[in-house]
Design a protein around this motif. Structure first.
Motif, short mmCIF file in Angstrom:
data_model
loop_
_atom_site.label_atom_id
_atom_site.label_comp_id
_atom_site.label_asym_id
_atom_site.label_seq_id
_atom_site.Cartn_x
_atom_site.Cartn_y
_atom_site.Cartn_z
N GLY A 280 0.62 -0.51 -0.08
CA GLY A 280 -0.18 0.33 -0.10
C GLY A 280 0.51 1.19 -0.11
O GLY A 280 0.32 2.63 -0.12
N LYS A 281 2.26 1.28 -0.07
CA LYS A 281 3.03 2.29 -0.03
C LYS A 281 3.48 2.33 -1.71
O LYS A 281 3.49 1.97 -2.52
CB LYS A 281 4.62 2.29 1.36
CG LYS A 281 3.49 1.75 2.43
CD LYS A 281 4.42 1.83 3.53
CE LYS A 281 3.70 1.45 4.20
NZ LYS A 281 5.29 1.14 5.75
N GLY A 797 -5.76 -12.28 -1.53
CA GLY A 797 -5.46 -11.57 -2.95
C GLY A 797 -3.73 -11.06 -3.65
O GLY A 797 -4.17 -10.31 -4.41
N THR A 798 -3.17 -11.33 -2.97
CA THR A 798 -1.80 -11.38 -3.89
C THR A 798 -1.40 -11.61 -4.83
O THR A 798 -2.14 -12.72 -5.28
CB THR A 798 -0.87 -11.75 -2.99
OG1 THR A 798 -0.67 -12.97 -3.18
CG2 THR A 798 -0.33 -10.42 -1.45
N GLY A 799 -0.75 -11.04 -5.82
CA GLY A 799 -0.35 -11.07 -6.99
C GLY A 799 -0.60 -11.03 -8.39
O GLY A 799 -1.36 -9.16 -8.17
N SER A 800 -1.61 -10.71 -9.24
CA SER A 800 -1.55 -10.19 -10.27
C SER A 800 -2.83 -9.46 -9.96
O SER A 800 -4.20 -9.84 -9.60
CB SER A 800 -1.77 -11.13 -11.72
OG SER A 800 -0.67 -11.94 -11.74
N SER A 801 -3.24 -8.61 -10.62
CA SER A 801 -4.17 -7.07 -10.61
C SER A 801 -5.70 -8.48 -12.03
O SER A 801 -5.90 -7.77 -12.44
CB SER A 801 -3.88 -6.05 -11.36
OG SER A 801 -3.82 -5.88 -12.66
N ARG A 802 -6.23 -9.82 -11.19
CA ARG A 802 -6.57 -9.69 -12.29
C ARG A 802 -8.59 -9.51 -11.60
O ARG A 802 -8.35 -9.98 -10.41
CB ARG A 802 -7.06 -11.35 -11.94
CG ARG A 802 -5.60 -12.04 -12.74
CD ARG A 802 -5.25 -12.91 -12.70
NE ARG A 802 -4.42 -13.81 -13.62
CZ ARG A 802 -3.56 -14.80 -13.63
NH1 ARG A 802 -3.71 -15.22 -12.67
NH2 ARG A 802 -2.58 -15.12 -14.53
N ALA A 819 -10.69 -11.77 6.33
CA ALA A 819 -8.76 -12.28 6.23
C ALA A 819 -8.39 -10.72 7.06
O ALA A 819 -8.43 -10.57 7.70
CB ALA A 819 -8.76 -11.98 4.51
N GLU A 820 -7.02 -11.67 7.48
CA GLU A 820 -6.17 -11.33 8.28
C GLU A 820 -5.69 -10.00 7.59
O GLU A 820 -5.72 -8.79 8.57
CB GLU A 820 -5.28 -11.64 8.66
CG GLU A 820 -5.09 -13.29 9.55
CD GLU A 820 -4.74 -13.92 10.13
OE1 GLU A 820 -3.09 -12.62 11.52
OE2 GLU A 820 -4.21 -14.77 9.48
N SER A 821 -5.44 -9.94 6.59
CA SER A 821 -4.99 -8.31 5.70
C SER A 821 -5.01 -9.32 4.06
O SER A 821 -5.23 -10.59 3.36
CB SER A 821 -3.36 -8.59 5.92
OG SER A 821 -3.00 -9.48 5.39
N PHE A 822 -4.92 -7.91 3.27
CA PHE A 822 -5.47 -7.30 2.27
C PHE A 822 -4.03 -7.63 0.86
O PHE A 822 -3.69 -6.63 1.16
CB PHE A 822 -6.87 -7.29 1.59
CG PHE A 822 -8.22 -7.99 2.15
CD1 PHE A 822 -8.79 -8.66 1.19
CD2 PHE A 822 -8.76 -7.46 3.24
CE1 PHE A 822 -9.95 -9.30 1.67
CE2 PHE A 822 -9.57 -7.92 4.15
CZ PHE A 822 -10.23 -8.88 2.97
N GLU A 823 -3.88 -7.52 -0.24
CA GLU A 823 -3.42 -7.27 -1.45
C GLU A 823 -4.43 -5.76 -1.91
O GLU A 823 -4.99 -6.03 -1.98
CB GLU A 823 -3.39 -7.75 -2.22
CG GLU A 823 -1.87 -7.22 -3.21
CD GLU A 823 -2.50 -6.76 -4.54
OE1 GLU A 823 -1.90 -5.99 -5.02
OE2 GLU A 823 -3.64 -6.54 -4.86
N ARG A 824 -3.45 -4.66 -1.56
CA ARG A 824 -4.55 -3.58 -2.09
C ARG A 824 -5.16 -3.50 -3.39
O ARG A 824 -6.67 -3.00 -3.50
CB ARG A 824 -3.21 -2.57 -2.45
CG ARG A 824 -3.22 -0.94 -2.96
CD ARG A 824 -2.37 -0.45 -3.61
NE ARG A 824 -1.06 -1.12 -4.50
CZ ARG A 824 -2.75 -0.40 -6.00
NH1 ARG A 824 -3.86 0.20 -6.35
NH2 ARG A 824 -1.73 -0.93 -6.28
N ILE A 825 -4.86 -3.86 -4.47
CA ILE A 825 -5.56 -4.09 -5.44
C ILE A 825 -6.90 -5.01 -5.56
O ILE A 825 -7.66 -4.24 -6.02
CB ILE A 825 -5.00 -4.80 -6.82
CG1 ILE A 825 -3.40 -3.58 -7.32
CG2 ILE A 825 -5.51 -4.36 -8.14
CD1 ILE A 825 -2.55 -4.17 -8.26
#
Length: 918
Positions: A280-281, A797-802, A819-825
């Motif tokens: 997120g940074k 949700g880490t990985g490609s912006s699908r 979830a405990e944490s999410f990928e930004r996209i």
């Protein structure tokens, strides 16, 4: 446009007068000298889009101008990119959605022409070519023929879109990888555009429907990957809401030592930033080392921002930026505009420029970088080349042990051309014996069965590509070539790469050791690796072998590269060649020979590794602007195959009900102008209980479609034979296929079944609960009227912006993901599709709360989206309950509005229809 701070100024260059929003003038009101370079780009964006507070007001500008590097992000701003870049896997569903929105806006009382990109939007077809044919001179031609046969319907649709939509262009197949084409040709660095009769100059900023859009950060263009739905909104003139980010400064000093490559550098940077934590940074690179870092190396580092978790990894505009613009054939007028604008805005960087204040800093002496790989399943897991043998053995041990427990005694397998028995010397019970071209082969665990020079990360970088060619030349001279079980491929990022390799005489040398050009696209890095040779595939199956791939890509998640390959390593192109020669990862290339030369003597990697000087000399002698100008002269025209594709006419697309590629999606069915509210969720069942690091590769349909999967059964019911399935990526324009493939990855582990892999779940609508595919269970729950939730661990949700990872989740009936944490996209995409992201409080997760997924769930206290915390109540089968609090990750007022509308696209549609009505 409002101009509260009186920053509107004029710039005279190339005989033209440009208006611009002056940062130095704003600096007379606020001290912005401490701001990071990227923060100044955001500030300019706000100044230029100030509209009296409807979207951007003076308070937003002041918030960025007074940015506190230590503060946690809590202020929302609106960002509007200058343009959008798409690739075809994510671009086709974007165009499908735009076509569907044209139909829907008409039903709501608007005009079809209201749905039209308002900013330059360019789609590069690069994700469809697969490595069906390899290791022969006609591989490029044959793979191209197969590509067009497979994708004719999709390509016809895209040609319609190019004609029907304004501000929309398509770069046809067989041109290059989207991010390399963006870097070499599409990027402007400084834009010029006429607005209400005034010619403006402003920074080139970009949204891309691919995570690695950040590659363009290397040339000083601020941009990052977004989901397709967010890109569509930007195309339609909607700003993107974001929190003012923290910015991490990464100081680079020194220069790379002999033998180290840009790939080794970026793997080191990725590991360091992952350890720091930059999700997120923004990451901004500075320091004396920049003067020793070619633009291509900067682009390599920017490219892998998703791998180190940052929103972007940006470099400033400096003399090297102009050198690259000139090298890549940009006009002198454009180069003059870039320099004049950057200097006028205080955005020009020199080695003695003072650095900004940052939220945190890291420092790397590039002289300490060592040759490395990363794997076997995450790009941040760096392994020194000298440690690879030991690291491989540690990683394979549990896999081999599990295999041996499954099959303590396996009978000989009669494979085509030979027999196969299980195991690996020293690690398990034997080997797989196969025969290739009449030659008996002993295939072991650790065998490299795929060696691919692929991916935007490295194929854009002449140093590593020339290095691979020189290493191949030296190996061939010593009599070495690829091992017969290795599927080798060369996927240049653009035709420019082929030209300079050919001019240097290195294309022939790569072919001598097995690396023939197979296509211009992402190929192996996105799972388009194609089938393994039958003999190799049979041997792997017979012995249940743990084989490996080595690729010059940026992604190596489980199940991504090839379904039969369990361990995947990222490496520089020269190392990809080296491992193809060795044929195994169970080797220490710093001490053991690659093989035996034609003179009967062992050949070591150090014997054939080219020097940095030799690589530099070849680059200087071969690469020039004429190559770029020639290859990009008619970049949107395409070849004869593209020209022969027929496409429909008209502003509205004529949907074909029989199509299994392109289908009108159901998102707008029954939609009215009435905006809904955000209600609580009751009686939800768990569709999936997952652990940490569930990637969009696990969630979104990708790769091959198995004939016995829900998607495979659907296609066969529509008369499509398995040989014609193509890939999930190619069918992203058809929701019937894609929803059936959501959560269907062969490597995903639903904790309902412990460590068992595969996209299955338990359906609790019967007793005892029934095991079935996630899709089948979801459809039963939908018929029962039961909402669904997904529970997961960290980094969901880490990985490609699908975007299909969110679209498919929505269409399965999932109302919330906890979830405990999410990928930004992915979090943003879930919001955009009307799926509520909820985050466990710190220190809590499913395990600490005693949740096993058999419960039913209520989510209450949402208060129409105003609540920051919701109460989640899990009810067990015996009636006992467990309640806990979860953070509601609707982070901005605009996201709340999207959610009330049912999603981002529904919000945009209602806004446009309302304008027409007014």
């Amino acid at each position: 446009m409002s101009d509260t701070f009186s920053t509107r100024s004029q710039l005279h260059v190339n005989g033209k007068t440009y208006a611009y929003a002056s940062l130095p003038k704003l600096g007379e009101r606020f001290d912005i000298s401490h701001l990071p370079w990227s923060m100044k780009i955001l500030l300019e964006n706000l100044l230029r889009h100030e509209d009296g507070g409807i979207t951007v007001g003076p308070e937003h500008i002041e918030a960025v101008a007074r940015w506190n590097p230590a503060a946690e992000p809590d202020t929302e701003i609106a960002f509007m990119p200058a343009r959008v870049v798409l690739q075809d896997f994510t671009g086709v569903p974007c165009v499908v959605d735009l076509a569907a929105m044209r139909d829907a806006v008409v039903k709501l009382g608007g005009d079809a022409e209201q749905i039209n990109p308002l900013i330059p939007s360019e789609l590069v077809i690069d994700h469809s070519v697969q490595v069906d044919v390899f290791g022969r001179a006609d591989a490029l031609d044959l793979n191209g023929k197969i590509e067009f046969e497979r994708n004719r319907e999709r390509y016809s649709f895209l040609r319609w879109g190019q004609k029907a939509f304004g501000n929309f262009k398509v770069v046809p197949p067989n041109t290059g990888i989207v991010h390399q084409v963006n870097l070499e040709n599409l990027a402007r660095v400084v834009m010029e555009r006429e607005v209400d009769g005034t010619l403006w100059a402003f920074p080139d900023t970009v949204f891309g429907t691919d995570s690695h859009t950040t590659m363009i950060n290397g040339i000083g263009v601020l941009g990052w990957g977004v989901g397709g739905i967010e890109a569509e909104a930007a195309m339609l003139g909607q700003p993107s809401s974001m929190l003012i980010p923290q910015v991490v400064g990464f100081k680079l000093t020194g220069r790379l030592p002999e033998g180290a490559t840009a790939t080794d550098l970026v793997l080191t940077v990725t590991q360091m930033l992952r350890e720091l934590g930059v999700v997120g940074k923004f990451v901004e690179f500075y320091g004396d080392g920049l003067q020793h870092l070619p633009l291509a190396d900067r682009a390599t580092i920017g490219n892998m921002a998703p791998e180190y978790g940052a929103t972007c990894g940006i470099f400033p505009i400096d003399a090297e930026s102009l050198n690259y613009l000139r090298l890549s054939g940009r006009s002198e007028e454009q180069i003059a505009l870039v320099e004049a604008y950057a200097r006028a805005q205080g955005l020009w960087h020199t080695p003695d420029s003072p650095h900004a204040q940052y939220s945190a800093t890291l420092e790397l002496d590039m002289g300490e970088v060592q040759p490395s790989l990363a794997g076997p399943k995450r790009p941040q897991d760096r392994v020194l080349l000298g440690d690879m043998k030991q690291a491989y053995r540690q990683a394979v041990a549990p896999l081999a042990a599990a295999r041996d427990r499954r099959s303590p005694e396996v009978a000989d397998f009669i494979a085509e051309g030979g027999t196969a028995a299980v195991g690996n010397d020293g690690l398990s019970k034997g080997v797989a014996h196969i025969e290739i071209d009449g030659q008996p082969i002993k295939l072991k665990d650790g065998a490299v069965v795929i060696a691919a020079i692929t991916s935007c990360t490295n194929t854009s970088n002449p140093a590593v590509m020339v290095g691979a060619g020189l290493l191949a030349r030296n190996a061939a001279a010593r009599g070495l070539k690829r091992q017969p079980w290795v599927k080798t491929s060369l996927g240049p990022g653009s035709r420019v790469v082929t030209d300079y390799l050919a001019k240097a005489g290195l294309l022939d040398e790569l072919e001598k050791v097995g690396f023939y050009v197979v296509g211009y696209g992402c190929t192996t890095c996105i799972g388009n690796s194609g089938p393994l040779p039958l003999e190799v595939s049979a041997g792997i199956a017979a012995g249940d072998l743990v084989v490996t791939s080595v690729l010059s890509g940026n992604r190596n998640f489980e199940g991504r590269i090839h379904p039969e390959v369990k361990m995947n390593y990222l490496a520089s192109p020269p190392l990809v060649v080296a491992y193809a020669l060795a044929g195994t990862t169970d080797i220490d290339l710093t001490r053991e020979p690659l093989g035996t030369g034609s003179d009967g003597q062992p050949v070591y990697l150090r014997d054939i590794w080219p020097s940095s000087k030799e690589i530099g000399d070849v680059i200087a002698a071969t690469i020039g602007p004429e190559m770029f100008k020639q290859n990009y002269a008619d970049v949107f025209k395409g070849d004869s195959r593209w020209a022969r594709i027929e496409s429909p006419e008209g502003q509205a697309y004529q949907w074909n009900a029989d199509s299994t590629y392109i289908k009108n999606p159901p998102y707008f069915d029954g939609m009215t102008m009435q905006v809904g509210s955000i209600g609580d969720i009751f009686g939800a069942r768990v569709l999936g209980l997952f652990g940490d690091s569930i990637t969009t590769d696990h969630i979104s349909p990708a790769g091959n479609i198995k004939k016995d999967s829900p998607a495979g059964r659907f296609l066969q019911s529509r008369g499509v034979q398995p040989a014609d399935f193509n890939s999930y990526g190619s069918r992203r324009g058809n929701d019937d296929v894609m929803v059936r493939g959501t959560f269907a990855n062969i490597r995903i582990k639903n904790l309902f079944f412990g460590g068992e892999e595969g996209g299955n779940t338990l359906y609790f609508g019967v007793q005892p609960p029934q095991k079935m595919s996630i899709y089948d269970a979801a459809m039963k729950y939908k018929a029962d009227g039961v909402p669904l939730v997904v529970i997961a661990g960290k980094e969901y949700g880490t990985g490609s912006s699908r975007d299909w990872a969110a679209k498919g989740t929505n269409l399965l009936g999932v109302k919330a993901v906890i979830a405990e944490s999410f990928e930004r996209i992915h979090r943003s995409n879930l919001v955009g599709m009307g799926v509520l992201p909820l985050q466990f409080q710190a220190g809590e997760n499913a395990q600490t709360l005693g949740l096993d997924g058999t419960e039913s769930f209520d989510v209450t206290g949402l208060d129409d989206g105003k609540a920051k915390l919701a109460t989640v109540t899990a009810t067990r089968a015996d009636g006992t309950r467990r309640s806990f609090q979860a953070h509601v990750l609707l982070l901005t007022p605009k996201e709340v509005e999207y959610f009330r509308n049912g999603g981002l696209l529904q919000y945009v549609l209602r806004q446009l229809a309302a304008k027409k009505a007014a």
